[in-house]
Write a protein that holds these residues in place. Structure first.
Motif, PDB file in Angstrom:
ATOM      1  N   THR A 134     -57.732  15.213  46.816  1.00 37.90           N
ATOM      2  CA  THR A 134     -56.536  14.380  46.866  1.00 37.90           C
ATOM      3  C   THR A 134     -55.363  15.120  47.501  1.00 37.90           C
ATOM      4  O   THR A 134     -54.593  14.538  48.265  1.00 37.90           O
ATOM      5  CB  THR A 134     -56.170  13.920  45.439  1.00 37.90           C
ATOM      6  OG1 THR A 134     -57.298  13.247  44.885  1.00 37.90           O
ATOM      7  CG2 THR A 134     -54.993  12.974  45.450  1.00 37.90           C
TER       8      THR A 134
ATOM      9  N   TRP B 144     -52.025  13.022  55.314  1.00 45.64           N
ATOM     10  CA  TRP B 144     -51.337  11.797  55.723  1.00 45.64           C
ATOM     11  C   TRP B 144     -49.838  11.956  55.783  1.00 45.64           C
ATOM     12  O   TRP B 144     -49.149  11.201  56.475  1.00 45.64           O
ATOM     13  CB  TRP B 144     -51.794  10.589  54.908  1.00 45.64           C
ATOM     14  CG  TRP B 144     -53.158  10.215  55.397  1.00 45.64           C
ATOM     15  CD1 TRP B 144     -54.328  10.307  54.713  1.00 45.64           C
ATOM     16  CD2 TRP B 144     -53.510   9.789  56.725  1.00 45.64           C
ATOM     17  NE1 TRP B 144     -55.384   9.959  55.529  1.00 45.64           N
ATOM     18  CE2 TRP B 144     -54.916   9.638  56.756  1.00 45.64           C
ATOM     19  CE3 TRP B 144     -52.794   9.520  57.896  1.00 45.64           C
ATOM     20  CZ2 TRP B 144     -55.595   9.230  57.914  1.00 45.64           C
ATOM     21  CZ3 TRP B 144     -53.475   9.121  59.031  1.00 45.64           C
ATOM     22  CH2 TRP B 144     -54.855   8.981  59.033  1.00 45.64           C
TER      23      TRP B 144
ATOM     24  N   GLN C 206     -47.661   6.015  45.900  1.00 44.04           N
ATOM     25  CA  GLN C 206     -48.045   4.867  46.719  1.00 44.04           C
ATOM     26  C   GLN C 206     -46.878   3.890  46.838  1.00 44.04           C
ATOM     27  O   GLN C 206     -46.603   3.357  47.910  1.00 44.04           O
ATOM     28  CB  GLN C 206     -49.237   4.152  46.088  1.00 44.04           C
ATOM     29  CG  GLN C 206     -50.473   5.028  45.944  1.00 44.04           C
ATOM     30  CD  GLN C 206     -51.631   4.281  45.284  1.00 44.04           C
ATOM     31  OE1 GLN C 206     -51.666   3.065  45.266  1.00 44.04           O
ATOM     32  NE2 GLN C 206     -52.573   5.024  44.741  1.00 44.04           N
TER      33      GLN C 206
ATOM     34  N   SER D 138     -55.585   4.501  46.774  1.00 39.38           N
ATOM     35  CA  SER D 138     -56.477   5.657  46.745  1.00 39.38           C
ATOM     36  C   SER D 138     -56.243   6.360  45.409  1.00 39.38           C
ATOM     37  O   SER D 138     -55.693   5.771  44.485  1.00 39.38           O
ATOM     38  CB  SER D 138     -56.165   6.593  47.903  1.00 39.38           C
ATOM     39  OG  SER D 138     -54.981   7.303  47.624  1.00 39.38           O
TER      40      SER D 138
ATOM     41  N   LEU E 238     -52.254   5.859  51.825  1.00 39.29           N
ATOM     42  CA  LEU E 238     -53.059   6.194  50.651  1.00 39.29           C
ATOM     43  C   LEU E 238     -52.917   5.171  49.538  1.00 39.29           C
ATOM     44  O   LEU E 238     -53.194   5.462  48.377  1.00 39.29           O
ATOM     45  CB  LEU E 238     -52.651   7.589  50.155  1.00 39.29           C
ATOM     46  CG  LEU E 238     -52.859   8.696  51.205  1.00 39.29           C
ATOM     47  CD1 LEU E 238     -52.196   9.981  50.767  1.00 39.29           C
ATOM     48  CD2 LEU E 238     -54.339   8.931  51.444  1.00 39.29           C
TER      49      LEU E 238
ATOM     50  N   ALA F 146     -55.742  15.123  51.164  1.00 36.59           N
ATOM     51  CA  ALA F 146     -55.418  13.799  51.696  1.00 36.59           C
ATOM     52  C   ALA F 146     -53.903  13.606  51.782  1.00 36.59           C
ATOM     53  O   ALA F 146     -53.387  13.076  52.770  1.00 36.59           O
ATOM     54  CB  ALA F 146     -56.030  12.720  50.815  1.00 36.59           C
TER      55      ALA F 146
END
Lengths: 221, 487
Positions: free
Chosen positions: B207, B214, B280, B273, B270, B210
């Motif tokens: 995570t 991003w 988010q 996710s 994301l 990620a």
């Protein structure tokens, strides 16, 4: 109004940098400690599986396949339980993908077999009529790079404290031991395969890319 | 001497313009090829493992994003910087040498990138696929670019930095920060002593990886596709139209607004996710807020044309730039819409996303770079632009291409998203995955045709540019504004 700043490039640059960096700091840092905790029962991948993961990356499978199941009924019905943060604690890099030209693979090990993957990689339309996936026949000819996979696992262990060689976790050992173990695992997979060239290669002590890749795909739960 | 006109040194600017043309054609031709591969999958295996969609796709994005776009940006930069700072590159041997070194190292890097990715060396992180040795070279290239830029700024005769220079500085700093943090990795050979020299392991896992990716990925869009392109339009549109920038205050507001807001928005990649919900939501909310500074610059540009809209009819260059601004507005409205959670649930992972990317990159970025090079060409060579008619045709062919591209991808993406979630009367999934693939065939074909039209336009651009260099009517003196054009 701001002319004084626009006449001082250094101050201006510092100002711009601080304004840009602010958001990253606030958003990224707080989650670091939390998101790196592995979910219970999670084990790092074996050398063979990591070698397969390297094949997956090399051929950019992530360009078309995601490994992230979102918490919607339509996705959990299709792919299995939704993904949790702790499941990815050993994933370097993450492979969530950003586009599904093909289906999600996060739990593909649950519902596809070695045999299916073999056929699918050799000639995708033989198992999925209408598939637009390329055939990956070169994976049957080229050998997986076990040494690099070992180096990756070793780095994970030494630098990032990934639990290899601990009781109940996959064994890494020396390079020679790791190679031997990878071959043992490869033999089990090759036993379920039909391609004679692959079987022969494994019998000779080689590990074709396809074998490693299938080991990796089968490990995705 | 004090009042004599400066002789600007366009050498490096010209080199980058040539490179933009070459990379534009190469990168987008690969793009068209892989678009056809999706519609006609048997094309995938024509060149063995080197021709599959999966191998070529990162090469397409890298050659276009970092080959075509960066070259175009730097062609513009070495032109604009000299003019707005009132210095010539040839005045200072060191800065001039840095600029040339910047070009050559960058060219070597680009060649290495293509070869290494063709061979399958990739970190898998989108738009950051290069492995660690190339990452190091990237940092070197970037630092040299920064030294050349701050060298020019240090030499300046114009005390106040023009708006374009603000954006170039932000481009340099933003990309540097994002690139370095996202690409922190440990080369495995150095730790374990065996295996490939090219392999590395990301410093972040799962995570976290990620998140960082991003944060980078979205903001690479910001600091490569948005910020420096705004720098180009802030110089070239007022210059070409002979009109002053509409509002200084609006440019201030949109600049600082963009700097502050952009990086929050990365979280929208994301949504749903495993990153925390608050993040988010922040990504979603700030993406919507981002409309303000984006539309601020776009409106500032469009209003620069106030009272002069007749130029739109007369000059294809103005057409390119005004449409670029309009596509920028479209794209920066579409992005926030896709970031709304309920829309994202439908759009994420579908073809609507490449659709969105391409109306931005083709309509905004590529059009702006094409316009910039053709504005510079008469000043480079002291000749008229070879053919106005050709440019006019190019404009319409490419615009048609873009419209085909994004409309087919909108339909494809929404169709896909709807089919994935469709259930029958008993609540079971109505379609298997392959049903959602085969239904897209016509849209993939239309997209590929749109791409062909765009590439045809690129060849017309290249032809026009080359003819301007060699065959066009010679000019007595450099035009102040409104590039002179042949028939």
């Amino acid at each position: 109004m701001f002319h004084w700043l626009e006449q001082r490039p250094f101050l201006f640059s510092v100002g711009v940098f601080l304004v840009i960096a602010f958001a990253g700091l606030i958003e990224i840092v707080p989650d670091f400690a939390q998101a790196s905790r592995p979910i219970e029962g999670l084990k790092p991948k074996t050398v063979l599986e990591i070698a397969g993961r390297e094949v997956y990356i090399k051929d950019s499978c992530n360009a078309c396949h995601s490994q992230l199941i979102r918490p919607f009924k339509s996705e959990t019905d299709r792919y299995g339980p939704y993904s949790k943060s702790g499941e990815y604690a050993y994933d370097r890099p993450f492979l969530w993908g950003s586009k599904r030209t093909g289906p999600d693979l996060h739990r593909v090990g649950e519902y596809r077999t070695t045999d299916w993957h073999e056929n699918h990689m050799w000639e995708p339309t033989s198992v999925v009529p209408g598939s637009i996936m390329p055939a990956y026949k070169h994976m049957f000819r080229q050998n997986a790079d076990i040494e690099t996979a070992y180096a990756e696992c070793y780095t994970d262990k030494v630098v990032f404290n990934v639990p290899y060689d601990k009781p109940g976790y996959p064994k890494l050992g020396t390079l020679a031991e790791a190679k031997k173990q990878a071959l043992e695992e490869a033999k089990k997979i090759a036993a379920d395969m039909k391609n004679q060239d692959v079987k022969d290669a494994v019998a000779r002590g080689e590990i074709p890319e396809i074998v490693a890749l299938i080991a990796y795909l089968n490990s995705l739960h | 001497m004090q009042n004599a006109a400066l002789e600007y040194d366009y050498t490096v600017s010209k080199w980058f313009a040539y490179l933009a043309i070459i990379f534009g054609i190469v990168g987008m031709t690969i793009g068209v090829w892989i678009a056809f591969e999706l519609a006609f999958p048997e094309l995938n295996n024509l060149f063995g493992q080197y021709g599959t969609f999966s191998r070529l796709r990162p090469i397409h994005t890298n050659v276009v994003a970092f080959g075509f776009t960066l070259s175009g940006i730097w062609a513009g930069f070495y032109y604009i910087a000299q003019r707005t700072l009132k210095v010539s590159l040839s005045e200072n041997g060191v800065v001039s040498a840095l600029a040339k070194l910047h070009f050559w190292l960058y060219l070597i890097l680009a060649a290495l990138l293509v070869v290494s990715e063709l061979l399958g060396y990739t970190t898998s992180k989108e738009y950051a696929e290069m492995e660690w040795p190339l990452d190091l070279l990237t940092v070197v290239v970037w630092v040299i670019f920064g030294m050349a830029m701050f060298g020019l700024i240090g030499m300046r005769r114009e005390k106040t930095l023009y708006i374009s220079m603000w954006y170039f500085i932000a481009f340099f700093l933003g990309v540097a920060m994002l690139y370095i943090f996202n690409n922190l990795e440990v080369p495995t050979r150095l730790v374990a002593g065996v295996g490939s020299w090219m392999k590395s392991v990301s410093l972040y896992a799962g995570t976290n990886d990620a998140l960082v990716q991003w944060w980078y990925g979205h903001n690479a869009v910001a600091f490569v596709f948005t910020v420096p392109i705004i720098a180009l339009i802030y110089y070239f549109l007022p210059k070409e139209s002979g009109q002053p920038v509409f509002s200084y205050k609006l440019s201030l507001l949109s600049f600082w607004g963009l700097m502050f807001v952009y990086l929050w928005a990365g979280g929208h990649h994301l949504i749903y996710s495993t990153v925390p919900d608050w993040m988010q939501t922040m990504g979603s909310v700030f993406s919507v807020v981002l409309i303000l500074p984006s539309w601020g610059s776009a409106i500032n540009m469009l209003l620069t044309m106030k009272g002069e809209w007749n130029q739109l009819k007369e000059s294809p260059l103005i057409k390119f730039m005004v449409l670029a601004s309009t596509f920028y507005m479209l794209s920066t409205l579409e992005g926030p819409i896709q970031s709304i959670k309920s829309v994202n649930a439908l759009a994420h992972f579908t073809d609507w996303i490449p659709g969105h990317v391409h109306d931005g990159t083709l309509g905004w970025v590529a059009f702006m770079i094409i316009a910039a090079t053709l504005h510079m060409a008469p000043r480079f060579y002291k000749r008229e632009i070879y053919s106005k008619k050709l440019m006019e045709m190019q404009f319409w062919i490419q615009t048609t291409g873009i419209v085909l591209y994004f409309s087919s991808m909108w339909i494809a993406g929404i169709t896909q998203g709807m089919m994935w979630r469709a259930v029958d009367q008993y609540g079971n999934l109505a379609y298997s995955f392959i049903d959602t693939v085969t239904v897209l065939h016509p849209y993939y074909t239309i997209r590929a045709i749109g791409g062909v039209l765009f590439v045809i336009g690129l060849f017309m651009w290249a032809y026009n540019f080359v003819k301007t260099m060699s065959n066009s009517k010679v000019l007595e003196k450099e035009p102040a504004f409104a590039s002179p054009m042949g028939a």
